[in-house]
Write a protein that holds these residues in place. Structure first.
Motif, PDB file in Angstrom:
ATOM      1  N   TYR A 258       0.836  -1.205   0.000  1.00 30.33           N
ATOM      2  CA  TYR A 258       0.000   0.000   0.000  1.00 30.33           C
ATOM      3  C   TYR A 258       0.872   1.258   0.000  1.00 30.33           C
ATOM      4  O   TYR A 258       0.568   2.240  -0.696  1.00 30.33           O
ATOM      5  CB  TYR A 258      -0.929  -0.040   1.214  1.00 30.33           C
ATOM      6  N   ALA A 259       1.976   1.208   0.737  1.00 27.95           N
ATOM      7  CA  ALA A 259       2.894   2.353   0.750  1.00 27.95           C
ATOM      8  C   ALA A 259       3.443   2.596  -0.656  1.00 27.95           C
ATOM      9  O   ALA A 259       3.560   3.747  -1.106  1.00 27.95           O
ATOM     10  CB  ALA A 259       4.032   2.096   1.744  1.00 27.95           C
ATOM     11  N   GLN A 260       3.739   1.505  -1.368  1.00 30.99           N
ATOM     12  CA  GLN A 260       4.234   1.653  -2.750  1.00 30.99           C
ATOM     13  C   GLN A 260       3.171   2.282  -3.652  1.00 30.99           C
ATOM     14  O   GLN A 260       3.462   3.150  -4.475  1.00 30.99           O
ATOM     15  CB  GLN A 260       4.613   0.286  -3.336  1.00 30.99           C
ATOM     16  N   LEU A 261       1.930   1.828  -3.456  1.00 34.37           N
ATOM     17  CA  LEU A 261       0.820   2.376  -4.252  1.00 34.37           C
ATOM     18  C   LEU A 261       0.677   3.873  -4.017  1.00 34.37           C
ATOM     19  O   LEU A 261       0.528   4.654  -4.965  1.00 34.37           O
ATOM     20  CB  LEU A 261      -0.496   1.734  -3.806  1.00 34.37           C
ATOM     21  N   LEU A 262       0.705   4.244  -2.748  1.00 36.04           N
ATOM     22  CA  LEU A 262       0.553   5.656  -2.383  1.00 36.04           C
ATOM     23  C   LEU A 262       1.637   6.495  -3.040  1.00 36.04           C
ATOM     24  O   LEU A 262       1.395   7.606  -3.513  1.00 36.04           O
ATOM     25  CB  LEU A 262       0.645   5.839  -0.867  1.00 36.04           C
ATOM     26  N   GLU A 263       2.836   5.931  -3.084  1.00 36.65           N
ATOM     27  CA  GLU A 263       3.979   6.674  -3.585  1.00 36.65           C
ATOM     28  C   GLU A 263       3.850   6.963  -5.082  1.00 36.65           C
ATOM     29  O   GLU A 263       4.175   8.044  -5.546  1.00 36.65           O
ATOM     30  CB  GLU A 263       5.248   5.853  -3.341  1.00 36.65           C
ATOM     31  N   ARG A 264       3.313   5.959  -5.829  1.00 37.59           N
ATOM     32  CA  ARG A 264       3.350   6.147  -7.276  1.00 37.59           C
ATOM     33  C   ARG A 264       2.002   6.513  -7.898  1.00 37.59           C
ATOM     34  O   ARG A 264       1.936   6.847  -9.078  1.00 37.59           O
ATOM     35  CB  ARG A 264       3.929   4.924  -7.957  1.00 37.59           C
ATOM     36  N   SER A 265       0.916   6.410  -7.106  1.00 38.94           N
ATOM     37  CA  SER A 265      -0.392   6.646  -7.706  1.00 38.94           C
ATOM     38  C   SER A 265      -0.644   8.131  -7.945  1.00 38.94           C
ATOM     39  O   SER A 265      -0.377   8.977  -7.088  1.00 38.94           O
ATOM     40  CB  SER A 265      -1.476   6.087  -6.788  1.00 38.94           C
ATOM     41  N   ALA A 266      -1.216   8.419  -9.136  1.00 37.85           N
ATOM     42  CA  ALA A 266      -1.574   9.801  -9.442  1.00 37.85           C
ATOM     43  C   ALA A 266      -2.791  10.209  -8.609  1.00 37.85           C
ATOM     44  O   ALA A 266      -3.074  11.387  -8.434  1.00 37.85           O
ATOM     45  CB  ALA A 266      -1.903   9.899 -10.932  1.00 37.85           C
ATOM     46  N   ASP A 267      -3.495   9.198  -8.095  1.00 35.90           N
ATOM     47  CA  ASP A 267      -4.754   9.431  -7.386  1.00 35.90           C
ATOM     48  C   ASP A 267      -4.590   9.137  -5.885  1.00 35.90           C
ATOM     49  O   ASP A 267      -5.536   8.731  -5.215  1.00 35.90           O
ATOM     50  CB  ASP A 267      -5.779   8.458  -8.009  1.00 35.90           C
ATOM     51  N   ALA A 268      -3.367   9.346  -5.383  1.00 40.07           N
ATOM     52  CA  ALA A 268      -3.044   8.902  -4.017  1.00 40.07           C
ATOM     53  C   ALA A 268      -3.984   9.490  -2.953  1.00 40.07           C
ATOM     54  O   ALA A 268      -4.311   8.820  -1.975  1.00 40.07           O
ATOM     55  CB  ALA A 268      -1.601   9.266  -3.691  1.00 40.07           C
ATOM     56  N   GLN A 269      -4.440  10.719  -3.190  1.00 40.99           N
ATOM     57  CA  GLN A 269      -5.276  11.339  -2.144  1.00 40.99           C
ATOM     58  C   GLN A 269      -6.630  10.647  -2.009  1.00 40.99           C
ATOM     59  O   GLN A 269      -7.314  10.822  -1.010  1.00 40.99           O
ATOM     60  CB  GLN A 269      -5.448  12.868  -2.374  1.00 40.99           C
ATOM     61  N   ASN A 270      -6.987   9.840  -3.027  1.00 43.50           N
ATOM     62  CA  ASN A 270      -8.274   9.117  -2.959  1.00 43.50           C
ATOM     63  C   ASN A 270      -8.149   7.698  -2.421  1.00 43.50           C
ATOM     64  O   ASN A 270      -9.140   7.004  -2.269  1.00 43.50           O
ATOM     65  CB  ASN A 270      -8.901   9.032  -4.357  1.00 43.50           C
ATOM     66  N   LEU A 271      -6.919   7.246  -2.178  1.00 39.92           N
ATOM     67  CA  LEU A 271      -6.732   5.851  -1.736  1.00 39.92           C
ATOM     68  C   LEU A 271      -7.012   5.700  -0.241  1.00 39.92           C
ATOM     69  O   LEU A 271      -6.684   6.581   0.561  1.00 39.92           O
ATOM     70  CB  LEU A 271      -5.283   5.411  -1.996  1.00 39.92           C
ATOM     71  N   ARG A 272      -7.630   4.553   0.112  1.00 39.89           N
ATOM     72  CA  ARG A 272      -7.892   4.224   1.521  1.00 39.89           C
ATOM     73  C   ARG A 272      -7.560   2.751   1.750  1.00 39.89           C
ATOM     74  O   ARG A 272      -7.868   1.918   0.890  1.00 39.89           O
ATOM     75  CB  ARG A 272      -9.378   4.392   1.886  1.00 39.89           C
ATOM     76  N   LEU A 273      -6.999   2.452   2.903  1.00 38.11           N
ATOM     77  CA  LEU A 273      -6.816   1.042   3.290  1.00 38.11           C
ATOM     78  C   LEU A 273      -7.549   0.811   4.595  1.00 38.11           C
ATOM     79  O   LEU A 273      -7.264   1.473   5.608  1.00 38.11           O
ATOM     80  CB  LEU A 273      -5.327   0.706   3.444  1.00 38.11           C
ATOM     81  N   LEU A 274      -8.500  -0.120   4.574  1.00 35.86           N
ATOM     82  CA  LEU A 274      -9.229  -0.473   5.788  1.00 35.86           C
ATOM     83  C   LEU A 274      -8.748  -1.845   6.260  1.00 35.86           C
ATOM     84  O   LEU A 274      -8.774  -2.812   5.485  1.00 35.86           O
ATOM     85  CB  LEU A 274     -10.735  -0.538   5.532  1.00 35.86           C
ATOM     86  N   ILE A 275      -8.321  -1.916   7.515  1.00 35.90           N
ATOM     87  CA  ILE A 275      -7.877  -3.195   8.070  1.00 35.90           C
ATOM     88  C   ILE A 275      -8.900  -3.623   9.121  1.00 35.90           C
ATOM     89  O   ILE A 275      -8.997  -3.020  10.188  1.00 35.90           O
ATOM     90  CB  ILE A 275      -6.455  -3.062   8.668  1.00 35.90           C
ATOM     91  N   VAL A 276      -9.660  -4.649   8.772  1.00 38.95           N
ATOM     92  CA  VAL A 276     -10.731  -5.122   9.665  1.00 38.95           C
ATOM     93  C   VAL A 276     -10.256  -6.390  10.376  1.00 38.95           C
ATOM     94  O   VAL A 276      -9.720  -7.299   9.746  1.00 38.95           O
ATOM     95  CB  VAL A 276     -12.010  -5.428   8.846  1.00 38.95           C
ATOM     96  N   GLY A 277     -10.485  -6.435  11.685  1.00 42.16           N
ATOM     97  CA  GLY A 277     -10.124  -7.638  12.450  1.00 42.16           C
ATOM     98  C   GLY A 277      -9.251  -7.285  13.631  1.00 42.16           C
ATOM     99  O   GLY A 277      -8.948  -6.114  13.876  1.00 42.16           O
TER     100      GLY A 277
END
Ligand code: UDP
Length: 451
Positions: A258-277
């Motif tokens: 997810y950190a890699q995605l955030l770093e390279r995504s043009a749409d990073a401000q729209n990304l969310r990671l939900l960790i349930v459990g």
């Protein structure tokens, strides 16, 4: 005075013709509240299979170890399905690696229960290696058809953990005895069957019957509605994890991907990671949650990531539906219920290419499979799904169909029920059986009744 059109009040009419069978799950209490207590796949499996088998005509008694003095000894789930908590060792939580020493007490408590109730179960379906050991012990003293589901294999687990527990050698030996001496092993995927043959033993009967999911609960609902209900941004790209906190679940891989995605995504401000459990920090998985939180902090990705905590099955469909992709980064997974729950809600899955996930997730059709622990591969697969709406739409539909056609609990229970009946029929035909009149009678009636 109340009159009854029927000669007996309905509540007093005992429904005859039900064969009692035992499901044994020494840990993984089927009556535990899924998502609230430290419950995982085994609890869900035993409870759902038990209830579905009861609907098919069996009297299902599910046995577990009492781990809290405040818990009821008997919990009736439906008129013909109950959980019975046996006292075996201290009535408190005991980690699995230290539970084996209490299994002789579990056997004794089971036998005492049978005596008190005047029941001799002709069939037991055991879950996890310690219950399998209980089954083998019971089989020495009564005419018992023994079926077993492993849920997890020591031979695989010990390859992936650093600290091998003292009980490891015993577990490996017992897992082999179970395969060779049970009447039938229920393998939940073709991959698990291969593992059993390669790593445990060539001997013993194995049938493949998958795990299932409640397709009435896990079904597609409106995504916009789910997001609104959960207070989530309708425009966000949501990545979801659901499961226990355990190093073997690979949450670290997901967080780093997810950190890699955030770093390279043009749409990073729209990304969310939900960790349930997760669970109580005093339980086994508290340490792993703290470790993951540490990694999140060191990566500086906390702002778009949320630790949701445990969620019950009543609200989990909202999370699955709200998500764009559900990620299962396990190092190994004998089956992986989360994959079919997510797909049943129409959510594509990115999963490790291991165990049961290879069987449930169809690459390119219901999700993607990538090498376990490979952060870059996970990042790339998640990104592919998040950036191709048309394909994601197709996968949503295909995922639902795959689960409905193959993994409903009712379908699973029908397969188990047929297998139980054929084993009981065979046990009657064995001449030795006729020596034990009581048991052969009860087994014979089982075949006639549980149809
Ligand atoms: N689960 C849940 N709430 C949570 C986390 C997990 O109800 O907050 C359930 C999940 O829905 C699934 C089970 O726990 O039914 C996990 O099963 P799986 O086979 O995926 O993993 P296991 O825990 O057996 O390793």
């Amino acid at each position: 005075m109340q009159t009854h059109p029927h000669p007996f009040p309905i509540s007093r009419v005992k429904i005859p013709n039900r064969q009692a069978i035992a499901l044994i799950s020494e840990h993984g209490d089927p009556a535990a509240q899924i998502g609230k207590d430290a419950a995982g796949g085994q609890n869900v499996y035993v409870r759902q299979v038990g209830e579905a088998l009861a609907k098919l005509g069996w009297q299902v008694d599910m046995f577990t170890r009492k781990s809290n003095p405040d818990d009821a000894t008997i919990v009736e789930h439906t008129p013909h399905c109950r959980t019975i908590r046996l006292v075996a060792g201290p009535e408190k939580y005991i980690p699995r690696d230290r539970l084996f020493e209490y299994m002789p007490a579990f056997v004794a408590a089971f036998q005492k229960f049978q005596q008190q109730e005047g029941i001799t179960y002709p069939l037991a379906h055991t879950n996890y290696w310690m219950s399998g050991w209980v089954g083998l012990e019971l089989k020495k003293h009564q005419n018992l058809q023994l079926l077993h589901t492993y849920h997890s294999l020591g031979a695989i687990k010990y390859r992936t953990v650093d600290n091998i527990p003292a009980v490891a050698q015993t577990r490996l030996a017992v897992e082999r005895q179970i395969l060779e001496q049970s009447h039938c092993i229920i393998s939940t995927s073709p991959q698990e069957m291969d593992d059993l043959r390669q790593l445990v033993s060539q001997r013993g009967r194995i049938e493949i019957i998958p795990c299932g999911t409640d397709i009435d609960n896990f079904q597609p609902i409106s995504r916009a509605g789910a997001r609104q209900e959960l207070g989530l941004d309708p425009q966000a790209k949501i990545v979801l994890y659901v499961g226990r906190f355990d190093p073997r679940k690979g949450i670290e891989t997901l967080v780093r991907a997810y950190a890699q995605l955030l770093e390279r995504s043009a749409d990073a401000q729209n990304l969310r990671l939900l960790i349930v459990g997760g669970s109580d920090p005093q339980e086994d998985d508290g340490a792993e949650r703290l470790r993951i939180e540490g990694i999140v902090n060191s990566l500086g990705i906390g702002a778009s990531l949320e630790f949701v905590g445990m969620v019950g099955h009543d609200r989990l469909p909202l999370y699955y539906t709200a998500a764009d992709v559900c990620v299962i980064p396990s190092h190994y997974e004998p089956f992986g219920l989360v994959a079919i729950e997510a797909m049943a809600c129409g959510t594509p899955v990115v999963a490790s290419d291991v165990g049961g996930l290879k069987f449930t997730v169809v690459p390119e059709e219901t999700g993607l499979l990538v090498p376990a622990k490979d952060e870059a591969a996970f990042a790339q697969a998640i990104e592919r799904i998040l950036t191709d709406d048309l394909w994601a739409q197709q996968m949503r539909k295909q995922a639902v169909t795959r689960v409905q056609d193959n993994f409903s609990w009712t379908g699973v229970a029908v397969q188990l029920s047929d297998l139980y009946r054929s084993l009981l029929a065979r046990s009657i035909l064995q001449p030795a059986m006729f020596r034990t009149t009581l048991i052969s009678t009860s087994s014979r009636s089982a075949i006639a009744r549980a149809s």
